[in-house]
Design a protein around this motif. Structure first.
Motif, mmCIF file in Angstrom:
data_model
loop_
_atom_site.group_PDB
_atom_site.id
_atom_site.type_symbol
_atom_site.label_atom_id
_atom_site.label_comp_id
_atom_site.label_asym_id
_atom_site.label_seq_id
_atom_site.Cartn_x
_atom_site.Cartn_y
_atom_site.Cartn_z
ATOM 1 N N GLU A 46 1.198 -71.766 48.772
ATOM 2 C CA GLU A 46 1.577 -70.362 48.631
ATOM 3 C C GLU A 46 0.417 -69.554 48.078
ATOM 4 O OE1 GLU A 46 4.892 -70.048 45.915
ATOM 5 O OE2 GLU A 46 3.809 -70.968 44.258
ATOM 6 N N VAL A 48 -1.239 -67.105 45.706
ATOM 7 C CA VAL A 48 -1.042 -66.730 44.303
ATOM 8 C C VAL A 48 -1.583 -65.326 44.035
ATOM 9 C CG1 VAL A 48 -1.612 -67.295 41.919
ATOM 10 C CG2 VAL A 48 -1.153 -69.130 43.566
ATOM 11 N N TYR A 59 -0.436 -59.933 44.005
ATOM 12 C CA TYR A 59 -0.050 -61.160 43.314
ATOM 13 C C TYR A 59 1.290 -61.674 43.823
ATOM 14 C CZ TYR A 59 -3.534 -59.941 39.734
ATOM 15 O OH TYR A 59 -4.695 -59.628 39.078
ATOM 16 N N LEU A 60 1.453 -62.978 43.710
ATOM 17 C CA LEU A 60 2.749 -63.597 43.865
ATOM 18 C C LEU A 60 3.645 -63.056 42.757
ATOM 19 C CD1 LEU A 60 4.313 -65.983 45.320
ATOM 20 C CD2 LEU A 60 3.439 -67.421 43.465
ATOM 21 N N ASP A 61 4.895 -62.748 43.086
ATOM 22 C CA ASP A 61 5.771 -62.130 42.090
ATOM 23 C C ASP A 61 5.871 -62.947 40.802
ATOM 24 O OD1 ASP A 61 8.260 -60.589 44.300
ATOM 25 O OD2 ASP A 61 6.307 -59.904 43.585
ATOM 26 N N SER A 62 5.925 -64.249 40.921
ATOM 27 C CA SER A 62 6.161 -65.097 39.756
ATOM 28 C C SER A 62 4.965 -65.168 38.805
ATOM 29 C CB SER A 62 6.554 -66.509 40.189
ATOM 30 O OG SER A 62 5.517 -67.122 40.922
ATOM 31 N N VAL A 63 3.811 -64.657 39.206
ATOM 32 C CA VAL A 63 2.640 -64.684 38.318
ATOM 33 C C VAL A 63 2.229 -63.291 37.853
ATOM 34 C CG1 VAL A 63 1.824 -66.757 39.522
ATOM 35 C CG2 VAL A 63 0.795 -64.535 40.065
ATOM 36 N N LYS A 64 2.888 -62.273 38.349
ATOM 37 C CA LYS A 64 2.544 -60.906 37.942
ATOM 38 C C LYS A 64 2.679 -60.752 36.437
ATOM 39 C CE LYS A 64 3.736 -58.470 42.212
ATOM 40 N NZ LYS A 64 4.682 -57.543 42.874
ATOM 41 N N ARG A 66 0.939 -62.234 34.282
ATOM 42 C CA ARG A 66 0.411 -63.431 33.597
ATOM 43 C C ARG A 66 -0.969 -63.831 34.127
ATOM 44 N NH1 ARG A 66 2.800 -68.223 34.151
ATOM 45 N NH2 ARG A 66 3.712 -67.815 36.211
ATOM 46 N N LYS A 86 3.244 -71.895 32.660
ATOM 47 C CA LYS A 86 4.546 -72.555 32.666
ATOM 48 C C LYS A 86 4.444 -73.873 33.438
ATOM 49 C CE LYS A 86 6.778 -68.022 32.991
ATOM 50 N NZ LYS A 86 7.735 -67.177 33.770
ATOM 51 N N GLU A 88 6.075 -74.799 35.872
ATOM 52 C CA GLU A 88 6.180 -74.539 37.309
ATOM 53 C C GLU A 88 4.886 -73.999 37.928
ATOM 54 O OE1 GLU A 88 8.245 -73.464 34.880
ATOM 55 O OE2 GLU A 88 8.964 -71.422 35.293
ATOM 56 N N ASP A 89 3.881 -73.731 37.090
ATOM 57 C CA ASP A 89 2.560 -73.354 37.615
ATOM 58 C C ASP A 89 1.730 -74.585 37.978
ATOM 59 O OD1 ASP A 89 2.516 -70.797 35.120
ATOM 60 O OD2 ASP A 89 2.880 -70.518 37.278
#
Length: 114
Positions: A46, A48, A59-64, A66, A86, A88-89
């Motif tokens: 995916e 990032v 950015y990928l939503d889950s890393v915005k 951070r 995290k 999950e990273d």
């Protein structure tokens, strides 16, 4: 041939930070879109973060909030500053370069675990 060399991966605890670097020698770097992909075990690769030649960023939503991507055109380098990591990273992170066709580096392992 575009050669991309990543560095900076490692093992960190949740909440810690890490900076990935990618060197892209021998190319007209400023014309390339640069980015970082990642692939976790059993999952698809995916995107990032990406930074285009005009410095627009996505950015990928889950890393915005951070992660921060940046580039240094004078050094042919792209960076990914990762904070508040995290579990999950956890993934292999790949440097990406794109002008006419995509190119990827060999990858660097990032493991987030207590």
């Amino acid at each position: 041939q575009v050669q991309l060399v990543e560095s900076g991966g490692g093992l960190v605890q949740p909440g810690e930070s890490l900076r990935l670097s990618c060197a892209a020698p021998g190319i007209f770097f400023s014309l390339y879109t640069m980015g970082w992909y990642r692939q976790a075990p059993g999952k698809e690769r995916e995107l990032v973060a990406i930074i285009r030649s005009n410095n627009t960023i996505a950015y990928l939503d889950s890393v915005k909030g951070r992660f921060t991507i940046s580039r240094d055109n004078a050094k042919n380098m792209v960076y990914l500053q990762m904070g508040s990591l995290k579990p999950e990273d956890t993934a292999v992170y790949y440097c990406y370069a794109m002008r006419r066709i995509p190119h990827w580096g060999q990858g660097t392992q990032v493991t987030v675990s207590s």
